[in-house]
Design a protein around this motif. Structure first.
Motif: not given
Length: 327
Positions: A231-242
């Motif tokens: 989902t777009t929300a998960d992708i946004t969370a991914f960048w932050s976590a990275l």
């Protein structure tokens, strides 16, 4: 202005998917368009899961690097040391680093050509035969080495399946589980998973090629080179976590998002990530039959904009306009 521009373009192009713009945790725009299932008239929502094709490669790269951090692998580990007698046409000098950076030179089972009709591509095996990593061995075999390892850049889907195979063999854990445990869970990506196309489940968009679904165009379950759903929300969370070092240490994230090769004048490549020169952004992108996806992240400001579509070409007009406005 941003909302007006997106609404206008979505209407003009018949866009189906989700557009998300987030700035350091503040959602500036998030809206869904079109249908997840046309036959049943089920609309897409901002929580709908879409296949992201080669956007998966960043997750594969991080899975492999996490094994390097744990001391299970090294960048210098040769593919041959793990493959044994399998895939004999892969040069003995090919390393994990070569594969991560698309500098292995190995022959590819699926060579992308922007001039080809992506809907006309036929898999080298029946879709249902490509569910697990080891099942790709016959598909990957038989392609001669194209150039000496490390001497050039050539985008290679097969190389990322080889990486998945290596990760699976050295860890003793199925690749799909590795990605979930080593990338999705630490990043808080609760909706991201390698789903089977014949078991789509709830909140999942079907991909469309014209009026038909893409079920016969893609493996029944994605692998190292692509096919995870998110989902777009998960992708946004991914960048932050990275960039916070939640997936791999921050110094490794920086190494992976540093340019190592030129693809063309508009794009460079690191280890699993696209890097537009001079724009200080990092990108994941995916394109396949019934799938188009791009997520762009600016580490300095925390800006993330993501366009995800269940149509082969749907994402591109919107993401190009977003780039013009936001870059």
């Amino acid at each position: 202005m941003l909302a007006e521009e997106i609404e206008k373009l979505a209407a003009e192009t018949g866009f189906s998917g989700v557009v998300s713009v987030d700035r350091a945790g503040r959602i500036e725009f998030a809206k869904a368009y079109g249908y997840a299932h046309r036959g049943h008239q089920i609309p897409n929502t901002v929580d709908t899961r879409f296949a992201i094709a080669s956007g998966t490669k960043g997750f594969t790269a991080l899975t492999v690097v996490s094994l390097i951090v744990d001391g299970v692998l090294e960048l210098a580990t040769t593919a041959r040391s793990v493959l044994g007698e399998d895939l004999p046409l892969i040069d003995d000098a090919v390393t994990v680093e070569h594969l991560l950076g698309h500098r292995s030179g190995i022959g590819d089972y699926y060579q992308e050509d922007p001039d080809d009709d992506i809907a006309a591509y036929l898999l080298p095996a029946a879709p249902e035969k490509l569910a697990d990593t080891e099942q790709y061995l016959p598909v990957l075999d038989g392609y001669p080495q194209r150039f000496a390892p490390g001497t050039d850049f050539a985008y290679c889907n097969g190389g990322y399946v080889v990486l998945a195979l290596i990760a699976e063999r050295v860890s003793g854990t199925p690749f799909h589980t590795l990605v979930r445990e080593r990338v999705c869970t630490p990043a808080g990506m609760t909706s991201t998973e390698f789903l089977r196309s014949d078991e789509p489940g709830p909140r999942t968009a079907l991909g469309y090629v014209g009026n038909r679904t893409n079920i016969f165009h893609l493996p029944v379950r994605g692998n190292g080179d692509g096919g995870i759903h998110s989902t777009t929300a998960d992708i946004t969370a991914f960048w932050s976590a990275l960039h916070k070092g939640a997936i791999v240490p921050a110094d490794w994230a920086a190494r992976m998002t540093r340019p190592r090769s030129d693809h063309d004048e508009a794009l460079q490549y690191g280890l699993g990530f696209w890097l537009p020169p001079g724009k200080h952004t990092v990108m994941l992108e995916g394109y396949d039959a019934g799938v188009s996806f791009r997520s762009t992240h600016k580490p300095a400001t925390g800006l993330t904009y993501t366009v995800i579509s269940n149509d082969s070409e749907g994402a591109w007009p919107v993401t190009r306009r977003l780039a013009e406005i936001l870059d």
